[in-house]
Motif scaffolding. Structure first.
Motif, PDB file in Angstrom:
ATOM      1  N   GLU A 201      17.005  17.025  60.417  1.00 31.45           N
ATOM      2  CA  GLU A 201      16.529  16.312  59.237  1.00 31.45           C
ATOM      3  C   GLU A 201      17.652  16.082  58.235  1.00 31.45           C
ATOM      4  OE1 GLU A 201      13.023  18.017  57.484  1.00 31.45           O
ATOM      5  OE2 GLU A 201      12.328  18.802  59.414  1.00 31.45           O
ATOM      6  N   PHE A 202      17.492  15.036  57.424  1.00 31.79           N
ATOM      7  CA  PHE A 202      18.457  14.693  56.390  1.00 31.79           C
ATOM      8  C   PHE A 202      18.119  15.482  55.131  1.00 31.79           C
ATOM      9  CE2 PHE A 202      19.926  11.829  52.920  1.00 31.79           C
ATOM     10  CZ  PHE A 202      21.262  11.754  53.267  1.00 31.79           C
ATOM     11  N   VAL A 203      18.849  16.570  54.895  1.00 24.68           N
ATOM     12  CA  VAL A 203      18.572  17.463  53.770  1.00 24.68           C
ATOM     13  C   VAL A 203      19.893  17.777  53.059  1.00 24.68           C
ATOM     14  CG1 VAL A 203      17.487  19.617  53.020  1.00 24.68           C
ATOM     15  CG2 VAL A 203      16.699  18.495  55.122  1.00 24.68           C
ATOM     16  N   PRO A 204      20.347  16.941  52.144  1.00 23.75           N
ATOM     17  CA  PRO A 204      21.619  17.185  51.462  1.00 23.75           C
ATOM     18  C   PRO A 204      21.655  18.498  50.697  1.00 23.75           C
ATOM     19  CG  PRO A 204      20.887  14.925  51.103  1.00 23.75           C
ATOM     20  CD  PRO A 204      19.750  15.653  51.747  1.00 23.75           C
ATOM     21  N   GLU A 205      20.487  18.997  50.271  1.00 22.75           N
ATOM     22  CA  GLU A 205      20.446  20.239  49.504  1.00 22.75           C
ATOM     23  C   GLU A 205      20.946  21.441  50.294  1.00 22.75           C
ATOM     24  OE1 GLU A 205      17.726  17.357  47.622  1.00 22.75           O
ATOM     25  OE2 GLU A 205      18.035  18.034  49.682  1.00 22.75           O
ATOM     26  N   ARG A 206      21.018  21.316  51.607  1.00 16.63           N
ATOM     27  CA  ARG A 206      21.501  22.441  52.411  1.00 16.63           C
ATOM     28  C   ARG A 206      22.961  22.776  52.095  1.00 16.63           C
ATOM     29  NH1 ARG A 206      20.162  22.082  57.487  1.00 16.63           N
ATOM     30  NH2 ARG A 206      19.153  20.043  57.544  1.00 16.63           N
ATOM     31  N   TRP A 207      23.669  21.851  51.448  1.00 13.52           N
ATOM     32  CA  TRP A 207      25.084  22.058  51.142  1.00 13.52           C
ATOM     33  C   TRP A 207      25.303  22.815  49.835  1.00 13.52           C
ATOM     34  CZ3 TRP A 207      28.516  21.271  54.850  1.00 13.52           C
ATOM     35  CH2 TRP A 207      28.136  20.452  55.916  1.00 13.52           C
ATOM     36  N   PHE A 208      24.218  23.308  49.247  1.00 10.66           N
ATOM     37  CA  PHE A 208      24.328  24.132  48.043  1.00 10.66           C
ATOM     38  C   PHE A 208      23.827  25.528  48.363  1.00 10.66           C
ATOM     39  CE2 PHE A 208      24.283  19.816  46.628  1.00 10.66           C
ATOM     40  CZ  PHE A 208      25.150  19.785  45.548  1.00 10.66           C
ATOM     41  N   GLU A 209      24.403  26.504  47.726  1.00 12.19           N
ATOM     42  CA  GLU A 209      24.149  27.898  48.080  1.00 12.19           C
ATOM     43  C   GLU A 209      22.681  28.285  47.988  1.00 12.19           C
ATOM     44  OE1 GLU A 209      26.727  30.217  45.684  1.00 12.19           O
ATOM     45  OE2 GLU A 209      28.486  29.844  46.913  1.00 12.19           O
ATOM     46  N   ASP A 210      21.975  27.743  46.980  1.00 11.63           N
ATOM     47  CA  ASP A 210      20.568  28.114  46.850  1.00 11.63           C
ATOM     48  C   ASP A 210      19.633  26.976  47.223  1.00 11.63           C
ATOM     49  OD1 ASP A 210      20.924  26.369  44.794  1.00 11.63           O
ATOM     50  OD2 ASP A 210      20.135  27.671  43.221  1.00 11.63           O
ATOM     51  N   GLY A 211      20.173  25.878  47.789  1.00  9.94           N
ATOM     52  CA  GLY A 211      19.335  24.757  48.178  1.00  9.94           C
ATOM     53  C   GLY A 211      18.851  23.920  47.023  1.00  9.94           C
ATOM     54  N   GLY A 212      19.368  24.151  45.819  1.00 10.38           N
ATOM     55  CA  GLY A 212      18.877  23.411  44.660  1.00 10.38           C
ATOM     56  C   GLY A 212      19.388  21.996  44.558  1.00 10.38           C
ATOM     57  N   GLY A 213      20.577  21.751  45.064  1.00 15.35           N
ATOM     58  CA  GLY A 213      21.092  20.398  45.100  1.00 15.35           C
ATOM     59  C   GLY A 213      21.776  19.928  43.835  1.00 15.35           C
ATOM     60  N   THR A 214      21.999  20.809  42.869  1.00 14.59           N
ATOM     61  CA  THR A 214      22.725  20.419  41.665  1.00 14.59           C
ATOM     62  C   THR A 214      23.779  21.465  41.370  1.00 14.59           C
ATOM     63  OG1 THR A 214      21.232  21.583  40.157  1.00 14.59           O
ATOM     64  CG2 THR A 214      20.676  19.310  40.699  1.00 14.59           C
ATOM     65  N   ALA A 215      24.799  21.060  40.638  1.00 13.59           N
ATOM     66  CA  ALA A 215      25.868  22.003  40.314  1.00 13.59           C
ATOM     67  C   ALA A 215      25.346  23.165  39.480  1.00 13.59           C
ATOM     68  CB  ALA A 215      26.981  21.272  39.572  1.00 13.59           C
ATOM     69  N   ALA A 216      24.338  22.897  38.635  1.00 14.92           N
ATOM     70  CA  ALA A 216      23.785  23.950  37.787  1.00 14.92           C
ATOM     71  C   ALA A 216      22.986  24.956  38.608  1.00 14.92           C
ATOM     72  CB  ALA A 216      22.901  23.332  36.709  1.00 14.92           C
ATOM     73  N   ALA A 217      22.320  24.462  39.669  1.00 14.90           N
ATOM     74  CA  ALA A 217      21.470  25.340  40.462  1.00 14.90           C
ATOM     75  C   ALA A 217      22.272  26.213  41.414  1.00 14.90           C
ATOM     76  CB  ALA A 217      20.459  24.499  41.250  1.00 14.90           C
ATOM     77  N   GLY A 218      23.369  25.701  41.913  1.00 15.17           N
ATOM     78  CA  GLY A 218      24.162  26.487  42.849  1.00 15.17           C
ATOM     79  C   GLY A 218      25.411  25.745  43.234  1.00 15.17           C
ATOM     80  N   ALA A 219      26.499  26.466  43.361  1.00 15.62           N
ATOM     81  CA  ALA A 219      27.765  25.825  43.691  1.00 15.62           C
ATOM     82  C   ALA A 219      27.736  25.252  45.103  1.00 15.62           C
ATOM     83  CB  ALA A 219      28.898  26.839  43.560  1.00 15.62           C
ATOM     84  N   GLU A 220      28.558  24.236  45.329  1.00 15.52           N
ATOM     85  CA  GLU A 220      28.656  23.673  46.669  1.00 15.52           C
ATOM     86  C   GLU A 220      29.234  24.710  47.626  1.00 15.52           C
ATOM     87  OE1 GLU A 220      30.003  19.348  47.128  1.00 15.52           O
ATOM     88  OE2 GLU A 220      30.832  19.981  45.210  1.00 15.52           O
ATOM     89  N   TYR A 221      28.765  24.646  48.865  1.00 20.77           N
ATOM     90  CA  TYR A 221      29.380  25.468  49.889  1.00 20.77           C
ATOM     91  C   TYR A 221      30.843  25.073  50.035  1.00 20.77           C
ATOM     92  CZ  TYR A 221      25.074  27.461  51.809  1.00 20.77           C
ATOM     93  OH  TYR A 221      23.927  28.176  51.988  1.00 20.77           O
ATOM     94  N   ALA A 222      31.703  26.059  50.163  1.00 22.18           N
ATOM     95  CA  ALA A 222      33.124  25.777  50.369  1.00 22.18           C
ATOM     96  C   ALA A 222      33.372  25.499  51.850  1.00 22.18           C
ATOM     97  CB  ALA A 222      33.961  26.963  49.906  1.00 22.18           C
ATOM     98  N   LEU A 223      32.568  24.586  52.410  1.00 22.87           N
ATOM     99  CA  LEU A 223      32.678  24.231  53.816  1.00 22.87           C
ATOM    100  C   LEU A 223      33.348  22.868  53.869  1.00 22.87           C
ATOM    101  CD1 LEU A 223      29.782  24.593  56.406  1.00 22.87           C
ATOM    102  CD2 LEU A 223      31.605  22.928  56.622  1.00 22.87           C
ATOM    103  N   GLN A 224      34.636  22.867  54.089  1.00 21.66           N
ATOM    104  CA  GLN A 224      35.406  21.646  54.042  1.00 21.66           C
ATOM    105  C   GLN A 224      35.686  21.130  55.449  1.00 21.66           C
ATOM    106  OE1 GLN A 224      35.911  20.275  51.103  1.00 21.66           O
ATOM    107  NE2 GLN A 224      34.944  22.029  50.117  1.00 21.66           N
ATOM    108  N   LEU A 225      36.129  19.889  55.511  1.00 22.65           N
ATOM    109  CA  LEU A 225      36.411  19.269  56.796  1.00 22.65           C
ATOM    110  C   LEU A 225      37.472  20.067  57.551  1.00 22.65           C
ATOM    111  CD1 LEU A 225      36.535  15.528  55.688  1.00 22.65           C
ATOM    112  CD2 LEU A 225      34.640  16.738  56.747  1.00 22.65           C
ATOM    113  N   GLY A 226      37.150  20.444  58.797  1.00 21.04           N
ATOM    114  CA  GLY A 226      38.122  21.106  59.645  1.00 21.04           C
ATOM    115  C   GLY A 226      38.288  22.583  59.420  1.00 21.04           C
TER     116      GLY A 226
END
Length: 218
Positions: free
Chosen positions: A116-141
């Motif tokens: 499924e297309f769920v962009p919120e999965r890329w945030f630590e708490d699934g909130g989808g905003t910078a205030a709710a949780g920092a982005e995963y430090a999962l970078q390309l490669g």
């Protein structure tokens, strides 16, 4: 190199627009972020100056690359010496193909909603905003669950150029326009984009993506 750098970037942008059309709440959330950032800056055009503040935009692009890797089978590799992998003997000069598509759709790595297309999965708490949780430090490669451009020393050298290009193009489209599907032949509005795939130099939409753009201004 020119073909690889243009075709993959274009198809990723097209896949992103298709997913956003099929997920209106995600599109609204992303447009709110883009318009808030650039509206506050008072800019009449989207520039690179504020791309670093568009956290949800980056999550949308990562999720698009996860589901629709530009090249589902990475460029072939060849072992340089005899080795053993998970109990299997791999002789030198073995041709190796990495299935990036299968990795990015694996429920063991991405959970039961892997398809499924769920962009919120890329945030630590699934909130989808910078205030709710920092982005995963999962970078390309840097993580073998996410390898749309390969990984390590043999990763795609253009990954660092492709990501900002897609961010700039997508944020520009969403800042200046509201988007919807055109009416069908009978006058009714189609509710979903056909996500069928067509394989070529890169995997792209099987059917042409035709959308209606309505100009927007602050």
């Amino acid at each position: 190199m020119i073909a690889a750098g243009t075709d993959t970037t274009f198809t990723t942008l097209e896949w992103a627009m298709a997913e956003l059309i099929n997920h209106p709440p995600v599109m609204r959330k992303l447009q709110e972020e883009v318009r808030a950032i650039f509206g506050v800056s008072g800019a009449s055009e989207v520039t690179e100056d504020h791309l670093g503040e568009l956290h949800f935009l980056k999550a949308v692009i990562k999720e698009t690359l996860r589901l629709h890797a530009p090249v589902p089978l990475l460029v072939p590799r060849e072992t340089v010496e005899d080795t053993e992998l998970l109990g299997n003997r791999v002789p030198a000069r073995t041709r190796v193909l990495i299935n990036a598509w299968a990795i990015s759709h694996d429920p063991a790595a991405w959970g039961q909603r892997a398809g499924e297309f769920v962009p919120e999965r890329w945030f630590e708490d699934g909130g989808g905003t910078a205030a709710a949780g920092a982005e995963y430090a999962l970078q390309l490669g840097q993580d073998f669950r996410f390898v749309p451009f390969g990984a390590g020393r043999r990763g795609c050298p253009g990954a660092g150029f492709a990501a900002p290009s897609i961010e700039l193009a997508l944020s520009t489209l969403l800042y200046h326009f509201d988007w919807e599907l055109p009416p069908s032949a009978g006058g009714t509005t189609t509710s979903k984009v056909d996500m069928g795939e067509l394989y070529g130099l890169s995997v792209r939409l099987k059917a042409a993506l035709n959308l209606v753009a309505k100009p927007w201004s602050p």
